[in-house]
Design a protein around this motif. Structure first.
Motif, PDB file in Angstrom:
ATOM      1  N   GLY A 118     -14.064   1.852  -3.057  1.00  0.00           N
ATOM      2  CA  GLY A 118     -13.461   0.630  -3.571  1.00  0.00           C
ATOM      3  C   GLY A 118     -14.454  -0.504  -3.723  1.00  0.00           C
ATOM      4  O   GLY A 118     -14.060  -1.628  -4.023  1.00  0.00           O
ATOM      5  N   TYR A 167       0.811  -1.219   0.000  1.00  0.00           N
ATOM      6  CA  TYR A 167       0.000   0.000   0.000  1.00  0.00           C
ATOM      7  C   TYR A 167       0.850   1.278   0.000  1.00  0.00           C
ATOM      8  O   TYR A 167       0.313   2.369   0.184  1.00  0.00           O
ATOM      9  CB  TYR A 167      -0.916   0.017   1.223  1.00  0.00           C
ATOM     10  N   ASP A 197     -11.882   7.106  -9.850  1.00  0.00           N
ATOM     11  CA  ASP A 197     -10.446   6.865  -9.701  1.00  0.00           C
ATOM     12  C   ASP A 197      -9.621   8.000 -10.287  1.00  0.00           C
ATOM     13  O   ASP A 197      -8.471   8.215  -9.887  1.00  0.00           O
ATOM     14  CB  ASP A 197     -10.056   5.540 -10.366  1.00  0.00           C
ATOM     15  N   LYS A 209      -8.871  -0.883  -5.416  1.00  0.00           N
ATOM     16  CA  LYS A 209      -7.973   0.232  -5.125  1.00  0.00           C
ATOM     17  C   LYS A 209      -7.701   1.013  -6.411  1.00  0.00           C
ATOM     18  O   LYS A 209      -7.493   0.420  -7.478  1.00  0.00           O
ATOM     19  CB  LYS A 209      -6.663  -0.271  -4.519  1.00  0.00           C
ATOM     20  N   GLY A 242      -0.356   4.083  -2.224  1.00  0.00           N
ATOM     21  CA  GLY A 242      -1.531   4.749  -1.695  1.00  0.00           C
ATOM     22  C   GLY A 242      -1.204   5.652  -0.524  1.00  0.00           C
ATOM     23  O   GLY A 242      -1.749   6.756  -0.411  1.00  0.00           O
ATOM     24  N   TRP A 290      -5.172   2.688  -7.709  1.00  0.00           N
ATOM     25  CA  TRP A 290      -3.930   2.487  -8.457  1.00  0.00           C
ATOM     26  C   TRP A 290      -3.932   1.160  -9.215  1.00  0.00           C
ATOM     27  O   TRP A 290      -3.411   1.087 -10.325  1.00  0.00           O
ATOM     28  CB  TRP A 290      -2.716   2.605  -7.521  1.00  0.00           C
ATOM     29  N   TRP A 339      -8.206  10.351  -7.757  1.00  0.00           N
ATOM     30  CA  TRP A 339      -7.027   9.915  -7.000  1.00  0.00           C
ATOM     31  C   TRP A 339      -5.747  10.136  -7.808  1.00  0.00           C
ATOM     32  O   TRP A 339      -4.685  10.458  -7.239  1.00  0.00           O
ATOM     33  CB  TRP A 339      -7.171   8.429  -6.656  1.00  0.00           C
ATOM     34  N   TRP A 393     -11.160   4.971  -0.695  1.00  0.00           N
ATOM     35  CA  TRP A 393     -11.392   3.776  -1.516  1.00  0.00           C
ATOM     36  C   TRP A 393     -11.398   2.521  -0.636  1.00  0.00           C
ATOM     37  O   TRP A 393     -10.715   1.545  -0.934  1.00  0.00           O
ATOM     38  CB  TRP A 393     -10.356   3.688  -2.621  1.00  0.00           C
ATOM     39  N   SER A 394     -12.184   2.552   0.440  1.00  0.00           N
ATOM     40  CA  SER A 394     -12.338   1.339   1.234  1.00  0.00           C
ATOM     41  C   SER A 394     -13.083   0.299   0.405  1.00  0.00           C
ATOM     42  O   SER A 394     -13.872   0.637  -0.476  1.00  0.00           O
ATOM     43  CB  SER A 394     -13.099   1.647   2.533  1.00  0.00           C
ATOM     44  N   ASP A 411      -5.646   4.266   1.644  1.00  0.00           N
ATOM     45  CA  ASP A 411      -6.368   4.250   0.365  1.00  0.00           C
ATOM     46  C   ASP A 411      -7.316   5.438   0.258  1.00  0.00           C
ATOM     47  O   ASP A 411      -8.432   5.310  -0.216  1.00  0.00           O
ATOM     48  CB  ASP A 411      -7.125   2.935   0.189  1.00  0.00           C
TER      49      ASP A 411
END
Length: 339
Positions: A279, A61, A319, A305, A64, A307, A322, A300-301, A157
């Motif tokens: 997410g 991660y 997305d 994700k 993130g 990325w 982000w 983005w739970s 995230d």
């Protein structure tokens, strides 16, 4: 010739050494250096508080986490007053990545000993939720210096699109935690039938300030002084031990113990500070829209994700929000930009 037990020990040692060398050989991705963010007017003197933010760091991660840091600094009115506290199981190699991306960032990194929780974790609906570092937030009051009296905990995230000082400034009153609550959610679904049928387990919710509601533990303002005084780490661990040794009372990682200890005792925060669930769910991770209302933080739970979806060219519409905070160095594009 070694005896069978000795031979078994030698083989086990060889496997462990090989696995350790393989893990060490995995290279972290390269990140470009973020812009330098400077304080605006009014950030000097005692009137401007130091804001403490805690996050976890791991190889999976890391991208993130750095995007989250980038977003906080970009939108902060006093970015130089923000201090980050990172928890990691392998702090040395991750420190280098943070310094490379943010050379002037005030931060501390603490080693989180996975043995603290390894014997207390039970399997959940998603493997990522079973990782020891996912439980590190339980130990913030123990790992951070006692001079840190309050901290904001952020998951890895999410991105912040507002001045984090506004979240820091909320009045917790007598509460240990502040977080957005979602009282429309089916609270009973976070625990098993075995929990609700027990004559004693549900009694934990009786006598609380308010009716217990779901809250997401990826964004929390925490009073560490009150946490330490109330020995809340032990209270959370006691529920984890019940789950592990007595009865399966929940299915969802580190969240249910927080609900068991704090639901109905949380200082409510505006929903804008955790637009969570982007997410998708924990199984398929499908695209989701924003909840109605203003937005200060995008989270983005869930399984998907941003990325990973962007890299796979199967991104969801949100997305793209982000992507501007992503510091991953893509050699071709970044070299052209530098030229």
């Amino acid at each position: 010739m070694p005896s069978p037990p000795e031979l078994l020990r030698l083989l086990l040692a060889l496997v462990l050494v090989t696995a350790g060398n393989a893990a060490a050989a995995v290279e972290l991705p390269e990140f470009r250096e973020a812009p330098a963010f400077r304080n605006g007017r009014g950030c000097g003197g005692a009137a401007a508080p130091t804001i403490h933010i805690a996050m976890t760091l791991d190889a999976t991660y890391l991208r993130g986490s750095l995007a989250g840091v980038h977003s906080v600094l970009q939108h902060a009115s006093c970015p130089e007053n923000v201090v980050f506290h990172f928890l990691a199981t392998a702090p040395r190699r991750l420190r280098r990545a943070v310094v490379a991306a943010f050379p002037g960032l005030p931060f501390h990194i603490y080693r989180f000993d996975a043995a603290l929780v390894r014997g207390k974790i039970s399997t959940s609906v998603r493997r990522a939720l079973d990782q020891p570092l996912n439980y590190a937030r339980i130990y913030l009051a123990d790992l951070l210096p006692r001079t840190v009296r309050r901290v904001i905990y952020f998951d890895s995230d999410l991105v912040v699109v507002d001045d984090v000082a506004r979240l820091w400034a909320i009045d917790l009153g007598p509460h240990v935690l502040g977080a957005p609550e979602y009282c429309h959610a089916n609270f009973t679904s976070y625990f098993t039938d075995r929990f609700w049928s027990d004559p004693s387990y549900p009694l934990t919710f009786f006598g609380r300030r308010r009716h217990p509601c779901y809250f997401n533990t990826g964004v929390m303002v925490m009073d560490l002084e009150r946490w330490r005084a109330g020995d809340y780490t032990k209270k959370l661990e006691s529920w984890m031990e019940i789950q592990k040794k007595e009865a399966r009372i929940y299915e969802l990682g580190s969240l249910p113990p927080f609900l068991l200890v704090f639901a109905g005792e949380v200082k409510g925060v505006e929903h804008r500070w955790n637009q969570h669930g982007l997410g998708g769910d924990n199984v398929e991770g499908l695209c989701r829209d924003l909840h109605p209302g203003p937005v200060s933080l995008l989270h983005w739970s869930g399984k998907g994700k941003p990325w990973l979806r962007l890299d796979a060219r199967r991104s969801c519409p949100l997305d793209s929000l982000w992507a501007p905070y992503d510091l991953l160095r893509r050699k071709g594009r970044d070299l052209l930009a530098e030229g």
